[in-house]
Design an enzyme around this catalytic site. Structure first.
Site, mmCIF file in Angstrom:
data_model
loop_
_atom_site.group_PDB
_atom_site.id
_atom_site.type_symbol
_atom_site.label_atom_id
_atom_site.label_comp_id
_atom_site.label_asym_id
_atom_site.label_seq_id
_atom_site.Cartn_x
_atom_site.Cartn_y
_atom_site.Cartn_z
ATOM 1 N N LEU A 7 -19.432 75.431 50.898
ATOM 2 C CA LEU A 7 -18.498 75.579 52.024
ATOM 3 C C LEU A 7 -19.172 75.093 53.308
ATOM 4 C CD1 LEU A 7 -17.083 79.144 51.239
ATOM 5 C CD2 LEU A 7 -16.237 76.923 50.482
ATOM 6 N N ALA A 9 -17.114 73.526 56.046
ATOM 7 C CA ALA A 9 -16.038 73.001 56.895
ATOM 8 C C ALA A 9 -15.972 73.667 58.263
ATOM 9 C CB ALA A 9 -14.700 73.156 56.180
ATOM 10 N N ARG A 14 -20.388 80.436 66.768
ATOM 11 C CA ARG A 14 -21.451 81.261 67.339
ATOM 12 C C ARG A 14 -22.746 80.480 67.602
ATOM 13 N NH1 ARG A 14 -20.391 85.686 62.687
ATOM 14 N NH2 ARG A 14 -19.539 83.797 61.724
ATOM 15 N N ASP A 103 -24.138 77.829 55.049
ATOM 16 C CA ASP A 103 -25.017 78.338 56.103
ATOM 17 C C ASP A 103 -25.976 79.408 55.589
ATOM 18 O OD1 ASP A 103 -23.206 80.373 55.703
ATOM 19 O OD2 ASP A 103 -22.764 80.711 57.822
ATOM 20 N N LYS A 346 -49.173 49.394 69.748
ATOM 21 C CA LYS A 346 -47.880 49.247 69.076
ATOM 22 C C LYS A 346 -47.897 48.065 68.145
ATOM 23 C CE LYS A 346 -44.678 46.664 69.833
ATOM 24 N NZ LYS A 346 -43.680 45.717 70.328
ATOM 25 N N TYR A 361 -53.056 48.658 76.922
ATOM 26 C CA TYR A 361 -51.862 48.492 76.091
ATOM 27 C C TYR A 361 -52.105 47.339 75.129
ATOM 28 C CZ TYR A 361 -47.358 47.092 74.359
ATOM 29 O OH TYR A 361 -46.332 46.749 73.510
ATOM 30 N N ALA A 375 -61.950 48.310 79.381
ATOM 31 C CA ALA A 375 -61.001 49.229 80.033
ATOM 32 C C ALA A 375 -59.883 48.477 80.733
ATOM 33 C CB ALA A 375 -61.749 50.085 81.054
ATOM 34 N N ARG A 435 -60.445 33.573 87.189
ATOM 35 C CA ARG A 435 -60.242 34.383 88.391
ATOM 36 C C ARG A 435 -60.828 33.596 89.553
ATOM 37 N NH1 ARG A 435 -64.712 38.490 86.112
ATOM 38 N NH2 ARG A 435 -66.501 37.472 87.040
HETATM 39 C C1 UD1 Z 1 -19.199 85.116 55.102
HETATM 40 C C2 UD1 Z 1 -18.532 86.151 54.188
HETATM 41 C C3 UD1 Z 1 -19.288 87.461 54.323
HETATM 42 C C4 UD1 Z 1 -20.734 87.271 53.966
HETATM 43 C C5 UD1 Z 1 -21.367 86.136 54.782
HETATM 44 C C6 UD1 Z 1 -22.731 85.800 54.192
HETATM 45 C C7 UD1 Z 1 -16.168 85.568 54.095
HETATM 46 C C8 UD1 Z 1 -14.797 85.945 54.541
HETATM 47 N N1 UD1 Z 1 -17.169 86.315 54.560
HETATM 48 O O1 UD1 Z 1 -19.047 85.585 56.430
HETATM 49 O O2 UD1 Z 1 -18.712 88.438 53.460
HETATM 50 O O3 UD1 Z 1 -21.451 88.472 54.143
HETATM 51 O O4 UD1 Z 1 -20.568 84.953 54.729
HETATM 52 O O5 UD1 Z 1 -23.435 84.878 54.988
HETATM 53 O O6 UD1 Z 1 -16.316 84.649 53.329
HETATM 54 N N2 UD1 Z 1 -16.225 77.778 56.058
HETATM 55 C C9 UD1 Z 1 -15.391 76.807 55.565
HETATM 56 N N3 UD1 Z 1 -14.064 76.831 55.912
HETATM 57 C C10 UD1 Z 1 -13.527 77.809 56.694
HETATM 58 C C11 UD1 Z 1 -14.396 78.816 57.185
HETATM 59 C C12 UD1 Z 1 -15.732 78.782 56.848
HETATM 60 O O7 UD1 Z 1 -15.828 75.904 54.855
HETATM 61 O O8 UD1 Z 1 -12.318 77.763 56.941
HETATM 62 C C13 UD1 Z 1 -17.665 77.739 55.730
HETATM 63 C C14 UD1 Z 1 -18.562 77.705 56.952
HETATM 64 O O9 UD1 Z 1 -18.819 76.369 57.353
HETATM 65 C C15 UD1 Z 1 -19.808 78.416 56.463
HETATM 66 C C16 UD1 Z 1 -19.305 79.339 55.372
HETATM 67 O O10 UD1 Z 1 -18.026 78.901 55.026
HETATM 68 O O11 UD1 Z 1 -20.756 77.516 55.914
HETATM 69 C C17 UD1 Z 1 -19.254 80.817 55.804
HETATM 70 O O12 UD1 Z 1 -18.416 80.932 56.941
HETATM 71 P P1 UD1 Z 1 -18.727 81.924 58.129
HETATM 72 O O13 UD1 Z 1 -17.623 81.837 59.091
HETATM 73 O O14 UD1 Z 1 -20.097 81.743 58.612
HETATM 74 O O15 UD1 Z 1 -18.617 83.338 57.350
HETATM 75 P P2 UD1 Z 1 -19.323 84.699 57.744
HETATM 76 O O16 UD1 Z 1 -18.583 85.325 58.872
HETATM 77 O O17 UD1 Z 1 -20.775 84.523 57.903
HETATM 78 CA CA CA Z 2 -22.047 82.809 58.033
#
Ligand code: UD1
Ligand code: CA
Length: 449
Positions: A7, A9, A14, A103, A346, A361, A375, A435
């Site tokens: 995932l 997207a 934050r 992430d 370089k 240089y 020098a 010179r």
């Molecule tokens: C999520 C989990 C949470 C868990 C935590 C662990 C959910 C609802 N919650 O929360 O239970 O403890 O991860 O780190 O899943 N992403 C998409 N598409 C979207 C939204 C998010 O691909 O529409 C991806 C983000 O890019 C990210 C990952 O999903 O890589 C997690 O999304 P994030 O919003 O960070 O979830 P958390 O609030 O951390």
């Molecule tokens: Ca997260």
């Protein structure tokens, strides 16, 4: 059949960044690349990366993508929505689907294997990794009923009592894909974030298992730059510990950073504030630093480099560089040479025992063996349009403040007079001097006004 979905997207609000969250880096490698590298180790049949926010940028960041198929999620309505999009985009929803948050970058392939083994052995519908956190803030809390997971409640949906539960969802799931696709479209966004949560699948599936592991940093999710910096520190600590156990001394470990790919030989001393980046090899018995930056370079045996910067270059053996020198890409400094202070080199090749000790240089040049560059010597290599080469033969003595107007080709054992501007080639054993002659006006007194 094993499929993986990553995932990636989300925007990463934050992070307060214009860069998509999964492209932030830890020790030179993006979060997403780290997750991909971990799951490639499992040799899955297919890997899907779900992109949405700045999807072009995210997709282009993955260079070796033979196995990877991208699926676009637009708009990004939550982790559950991302998997709805995937299930629709892929014809056959069968076998196992390992879902990884993009992430959670430090997840190890061994841990993923453990999850898959548990999932297989118990014939589960979904298995996921959990851990007890001292500070579970921000994570989904996992509630068990007997041996099974009953439900997951997101931080923002927890009441005060639920917030006290330290067992969290790490964001790493193994699903029976067939079973998942039967219920995936029933997910709703009736929660405080108005998002479709993947975590809601757990209470819709039965036989949901938790693989609880020690909180060893591996499951750290990255939502903000504080967590990014914590992960960076933990990766750096393990890289440096590996090198220390292999015979490398760090004088001030916390102030240094070392890339994961770097190789460092025995009895190398890394002084404070030294950064070794990219594909760099430092051979044994070198002292590097303090205040030194070396990237994609090879440093031979017994070299000393202090307060200097080296990019994409070859430094052979027994060489001293610095303080305050800059070795730019495509340079080769051969054995027993010395590069002193305030020297820029370089795209140049210096043969053995050559010396460029002060304030020079040297660009696009070939400097022969045992040649001494005085020098303040400058190679004027650029005519405003093109770069030109300077060649100086071996055993030459270049006077202080010589300017070489390139292209220029000097033979061996050539001497140049200090302060000369050299515009013509010269043969072996020549003294080249250009010179104005000094005039001495004797008994001269300054006129009084
Ligand atoms: C999520 C989990 C949470 C868990 C935590 C662990 C959910 C609802 N919650 O929360 O239970 O403890 O991860 O780190 O899943 N992403 C998409 N598409 C979207 C939204 C998010 O691909 O529409 C991806 C983000 O890019 C990210 C990952 O999903 O890589 C997690 O999304 P994030 O919003 O960070 O979830 P958390 O609030 O951390
Ligand atoms: Ca997260």
């Amino acid at each position: 059949m094993l499929s993986v979905a990553i995932l990636a997207a989300g925007k990463g609000t934050r992070m307060e960044s214009s860069l998509p969250k999964v492209l932030h880096k830890i020790s030179g490698k993006s979060l997403l690349q780290r997750v991909i590298d971990s799951c490639v180790e499992l040799n899955p049949d297919q890997i899907f990366v779900i992109t949405g926010h700045k999807s072009k940028e995210v997709q282009e960041s993955i260079t070796d993508n033979k196995k990877i198929q991208f699926v676009i999620q637009d708009p990004q309505s939550g982790t559950g929505h991302a998997i709805q999009v995937l299930c629709k985009a892929v014809k056959k929803n069968e076998g196992k689907l390992l879902v990884l948050n993009g992430d959670v970058p430090l997840i190890k392939p061994e841990t993923l294997n453990k999850l898959i083994n548990l999932h297989d052995s118990k014939n589960a519908n979904v298995s996921l990794i959990t851990t007890k956190k001292k500070n579970p803030y921000g994570y989904g809390r996992v509630f068990l009923k007997g041996d099974f997971i009953e439900r997951i409640v997101e931080e923002k949906d927890c009441n005060d009592l639920e917030k006290e539960n330290p067992l969290i969802n790490a964001g790493v799931y193994c699903f029976n894909w067939g079973k998942l696709s039967e219920i995936i479209n029933t997910l709703r966004s009736n929660n405080n974030q108005k998002e479709i949560y993947l975590t809601d699948t757990i209470s819709l599936l039965n036989n949901s298992l938790s693989l609880e592991i020690e909180d060893n940093g591996e499951l750290q999710g990255i939502n903000n730059r504080i967590q990014l910096s914590e992960c960076e520190e933990s990766v750096q600590n393990s890289i440096k510990e590996k090198h220390m156990l292999n015979g490398v001394t760090f004088i001030n470990k916390a102030s240094c950073s070392i890339s994961e790919e770097a190789e460092i030989g025995k009895d190398v001393v890394i002084e404070a504030n030294t950064h070794i980046r990219g594909n760099t090899k430092i051979n044994s018995h070198c002292t590097i630093g303090p205040n030194t930056f070396i990237e994609n370079s090879n440093v031979g045996l017994h070299c000393e480099i202090s307060n200097s910067t080296v990019y994409d270059s070859q430094i052979i053996d027994h060489i001293k560089i610095g303080p305050f020198s800059h070795i730019r890409p495509n340079s080769k400094i051969s054995s027993f040479s010395k590069i002193g202070n305030f020297v820029e080199i370089k795209n140049s090749q210096l043969e053995e025992k050559s010396k460029v000790n002060h304030l020079s240089y040297i660009g696009d040049s070939i400097i022969g063996r045992s040649t001494n560059i005085g020098a303040g010597t400058i190679t004027a290599n650029f005519d405003g349009q093109k770069k030109h080469q300077t060649k100086i033969g071996k055993n030459s003595n270049i006077g202080a403040n010589t300017v070489f107007v390139a292209p220029i080709n000097l033979g061996e054992s050539v001497t140049t007079g200090a302060g000369s501007v050299i515009t013509k080639d010269s043969k072996d054993n020549t003294l080249a001097i250009s010179r104005t002659k000094q005039v001495n006006v004797e008994n001269w007194e300054k006129k009084k006004s």
